[in-house]
Scaffold this motif. Sequence first.
Motif, PDB file in Angstrom:
ATOM      1  N   ASN A 273     -16.696  -3.610 -10.473  1.00 26.63           N
ATOM      2  CA  ASN A 273     -16.317  -2.774 -11.615  1.00 26.63           C
ATOM      3  C   ASN A 273     -15.978  -1.350 -11.193  1.00 26.63           C
ATOM      4  N   ASN A 274     -16.333  -0.998  -9.957  1.00 23.97           N
ATOM      5  CA  ASN A 274     -16.043   0.357  -9.465  1.00 23.97           C
ATOM      6  C   ASN A 274     -14.717   0.443  -8.713  1.00 23.97           C
ATOM      7  N   ILE A 275     -14.026  -0.669  -8.601  1.00 22.12           N
ATOM      8  CA  ILE A 275     -12.737  -0.688  -7.902  1.00 22.12           C
ATOM      9  C   ILE A 275     -11.649  -0.164  -8.831  1.00 22.12           C
ATOM     10  N   ASP A 276     -10.864   0.774  -8.327  1.00 18.73           N
ATOM     11  CA  ASP A 276      -9.791   1.388  -9.118  1.00 18.73           C
ATOM     12  C   ASP A 276      -8.482   1.241  -8.332  1.00 18.73           C
ATOM     13  N   ILE A 277      -7.707   0.227  -8.665  1.00 24.90           N
ATOM     14  CA  ILE A 277      -6.459  -0.035  -7.943  1.00 24.90           C
ATOM     15  C   ILE A 277      -5.449   1.083  -8.162  1.00 24.90           C
ATOM     16  N   GLY A 278      -5.450   1.664  -9.341  1.00 27.75           N
ATOM     17  CA  GLY A 278      -4.533   2.776  -9.617  1.00 27.75           C
ATOM     18  C   GLY A 278      -4.801   3.943  -8.685  1.00 27.75           C
ATOM     19  N   LYS A 279      -6.056   4.252  -8.482  1.00 25.82           N
ATOM     20  CA  LYS A 279      -6.412   5.333  -7.577  1.00 25.82           C
ATOM     21  C   LYS A 279      -6.058   4.982  -6.137  1.00 25.82           C
ATOM     22  N   LEU A 280      -6.232   3.697  -5.775  1.00 26.39           N
ATOM     23  CA  LEU A 280      -5.859   3.234  -4.433  1.00 26.39           C
ATOM     24  C   LEU A 280      -4.367   3.441  -4.195  1.00 26.39           C
ATOM     25  N   GLU A 281      -3.558   3.157  -5.196  1.00 26.99           N
ATOM     26  CA  GLU A 281      -2.109   3.349  -5.074  1.00 26.99           C
ATOM     27  C   GLU A 281      -1.776   4.829  -4.850  1.00 26.99           C
ATOM     28  N   GLU A 282      -2.492   5.709  -5.556  1.00 30.41           N
ATOM     29  CA  GLU A 282      -2.266   7.146  -5.392  1.00 30.41           C
ATOM     30  C   GLU A 282      -2.637   7.595  -3.972  1.00 30.41           C
ATOM     31  N   LYS A 283      -3.769   7.115  -3.479  1.00 28.80           N
ATOM     32  CA  LYS A 283      -4.239   7.538  -2.152  1.00 28.80           C
ATOM     33  C   LYS A 283      -3.319   7.053  -1.032  1.00 28.80           C
ATOM     34  N   SER A 284      -2.621   5.958  -1.270  1.00 26.80           N
ATOM     35  CA  SER A 284      -1.779   5.372  -0.222  1.00 26.80           C
ATOM     36  C   SER A 284      -0.354   5.923  -0.223  1.00 26.80           C
ATOM     37  N   ALA A 285      -0.065   6.821  -1.163  1.00 24.67           N
ATOM     38  CA  ALA A 285       1.322   7.286  -1.352  1.00 24.67           C
ATOM     39  C   ALA A 285       1.911   7.888  -0.077  1.00 24.67           C
TER      40      ALA A 285
ATOM     41  N   LEU B 135       0.888   7.593   3.138  1.00 23.77           N
ATOM     42  CA  LEU B 135       0.957   6.612   4.227  1.00 23.77           C
ATOM     43  C   LEU B 135       2.071   5.606   3.972  1.00 23.77           C
ATOM     44  N   LEU B 136       2.316   5.305   2.724  1.00 21.01           N
ATOM     45  CA  LEU B 136       3.322   4.301   2.366  1.00 21.01           C
ATOM     46  C   LEU B 136       4.722   4.713   2.835  1.00 21.01           C
ATOM     47  N   GLN B 137       4.922   5.991   3.043  1.00 20.22           N
ATOM     48  CA  GLN B 137       6.227   6.455   3.523  1.00 20.22           C
ATOM     49  C   GLN B 137       6.549   5.907   4.920  1.00 20.22           C
ATOM     50  N   GLN B 138       5.504   5.501   5.652  1.00 18.63           N
ATOM     51  CA  GLN B 138       5.694   4.928   6.986  1.00 18.63           C
ATOM     52  C   GLN B 138       6.065   3.444   6.919  1.00 18.63           C
ATOM     53  N   PHE B 139       6.068   2.867   5.730  1.00 24.90           N
ATOM     54  CA  PHE B 139       6.299   1.427   5.597  1.00 24.90           C
ATOM     55  C   PHE B 139       7.453   1.135   4.629  1.00 24.90           C
ATOM     56  N   LYS B 140       8.530   1.845   4.792  1.00 26.96           N
ATOM     57  CA  LYS B 140       9.691   1.607   3.942  1.00 26.96           C
ATOM     58  C   LYS B 140      10.281   0.232   4.248  1.00 26.96           C
ATOM     59  N   GLY B 141      10.564  -0.528   3.182  1.00 23.03           N
ATOM     60  CA  GLY B 141      11.096  -1.878   3.349  1.00 23.03           C
ATOM     61  C   GLY B 141      10.027  -2.937   3.483  1.00 23.03           C
ATOM     62  N   TYR B 142       8.753  -2.535   3.479  1.00 20.77           N
ATOM     63  CA  TYR B 142       7.648  -3.485   3.589  1.00 20.77           C
ATOM     64  C   TYR B 142       7.212  -3.951   2.195  1.00 20.77           C
ATOM     65  N   LYS B 143       6.766  -5.186   2.128  1.00 18.43           N
ATOM     66  CA  LYS B 143       6.162  -5.691   0.893  1.00 18.43           C
ATOM     67  C   LYS B 143       4.727  -5.194   0.831  1.00 18.43           C
ATOM     68  N   VAL B 144       4.369  -4.537  -0.256  1.00 17.50           N
ATOM     69  CA  VAL B 144       3.071  -3.866  -0.353  1.00 17.50           C
ATOM     70  C   VAL B 144       2.147  -4.636  -1.300  1.00 17.50           C
ATOM     71  N   SER B 145       0.865  -4.789  -0.849  1.00 18.23           N
ATOM     72  CA  SER B 145      -0.153  -5.416  -1.698  1.00 18.23           C
ATOM     73  C   SER B 145      -1.344  -4.476  -1.824  1.00 18.23           C
ATOM     74  N   TYR B 146      -1.924  -4.458  -3.022  1.00 16.64           N
ATOM     75  CA  TYR B 146      -3.135  -3.676  -3.263  1.00 16.64           C
ATOM     76  C   TYR B 146      -4.219  -4.643  -3.727  1.00 16.64           C
ATOM     77  N   ILE B 147      -5.410  -4.500  -3.153  1.00 15.17           N
ATOM     78  CA  ILE B 147      -6.474  -5.447  -3.506  1.00 15.17           C
ATOM     79  C   ILE B 147      -7.816  -4.751  -3.428  1.00 15.17           C
ATOM     80  N   GLY B 148      -8.759  -5.240  -4.200  1.00 18.60           N
ATOM     81  CA  GLY B 148     -10.134  -4.745  -4.155  1.00 18.60           C
ATOM     82  C   GLY B 148     -11.081  -5.844  -3.700  1.00 18.60           C
TER      83      GLY B 148
END
Length: 436
Positions: A403-415, A417-430
């Motif tokens: 219940n403490n997992i926040d995928i929305g916050k995870l997406e924000e934190k990865s913003a 780093l995600l610039q290093q993975f252009k063209g990659y398929k991205v998955s978020y999981i808790g």
Amino acid sequence: MKFYNRTSELNLLSKIEEAAHQSAQMTFVVGRRRIGKTSLLLEAYQKNNCLYFFVAKKNEALLCIEFVEEVKQKLQIPIFGELKTFKALFGFLMEVAKSRHFTLIIDEFQEFNTVNASVFSDMQHLWDSNKKDSKINLLLCGSVYSMMTRIFENAKEPLFGRASQRIHLKAFDVATLKEILKDYHPHYSGEDLLAFYLITGGVAKYVELLVTKQAFTKQSIIAEVIGENSLFLEEGKNVLIEEFGKDYGNYFSIVSLIASGKTSRVAIESIMEMQTGGFLDRLENEYGVVQKVRPILAKPNSRSVKYSISDNFLSFWFRFIYKYRSAVEAGNLDYLKQIIDRDYTTYSGKILEKYFIEERKAEKKYNLIGTYWERNNQNEIDIVAVNDLAKTVLFAEVKRNKNNIDIGKLEEKSAQLLQQFKGYKVSYIGYSLDDV
């Protein structure tokens, strides 16, 4: 407890034994104390003509008396005269191996350094002179990791380059720990498995001790570890004090600080008020007790470095038992239990992250797995797993409570780093205890 896992090691040892029928084979086996090296070798060669020598810290002549009796009993051959030195005995065995094949296991091999340091150069000469015609399967096993690697991998040592095979025995993996719990405690919970993993780290002897005591729940495991007369209370000291030698006080202090969350060199040195670079380097590269952790994709020379303790049990021991050793020495184990109860949730959360990283590695889906953080520990991501061939990247958050997992916050934190993975398929999981 029955013999678990080690399938690949047993297959390799079988191939080595088969090769020794044609020409002499020398294998050295390393791994931390209690990992199961001796059990593995005895399991592999229990049906063969196998000599087992244990090198205790005693007089060389007394050792040779014990070894000669083993030779007489197992090989059923007469020995005329006295073989009072290991040089004479080993030379005799190399000659015997020219007419018959057998396996020789020498356990705690590094202790010859105390018994008679010239044994290593004596063996080198005898090996070089006789290996071509001998059919001996020689296995040299030791639990002081730093000494064993120096004996065989330091170019200045006599036995450097003589071994034809190196086996570095590791802890049981997560799948094996699950198998063991399933056999002995089928209805285990995620909390039970995490505690089993947190304490044993897959070290065979610790697993065996808990199985023998039927300690399979979180409560019973902790009770066994910190119980009166528990073998675990002195275990950290027993495992490491011989490795570290006379400087063990500084090493213990450094590892204790890392276990308590002081994971940067700056933080460690500010508390100890001394330079620790040399100590940290040896802890990592010579003793294998700690490891550097950098943010994923960071350059090798990046200054963004944290240190972590490689071994689960040693991490727990330094965090709780060594840190509060005054309470242990005073016999106030109830106080220690209260400390563990107070801090267990936070502490086990970090071990849960390590658990899921190990699981992702076992899947063999990724070529790069690690953690991520930015300056001042901002935007920390528990797990980043990358497959550059398939062009996929996984970002994961780990919490004990789902219940403490926040995928929305995870997406924000990865913003960033995600610039290093252009063209990659991205998955978020808790991941949580429910997924253990």
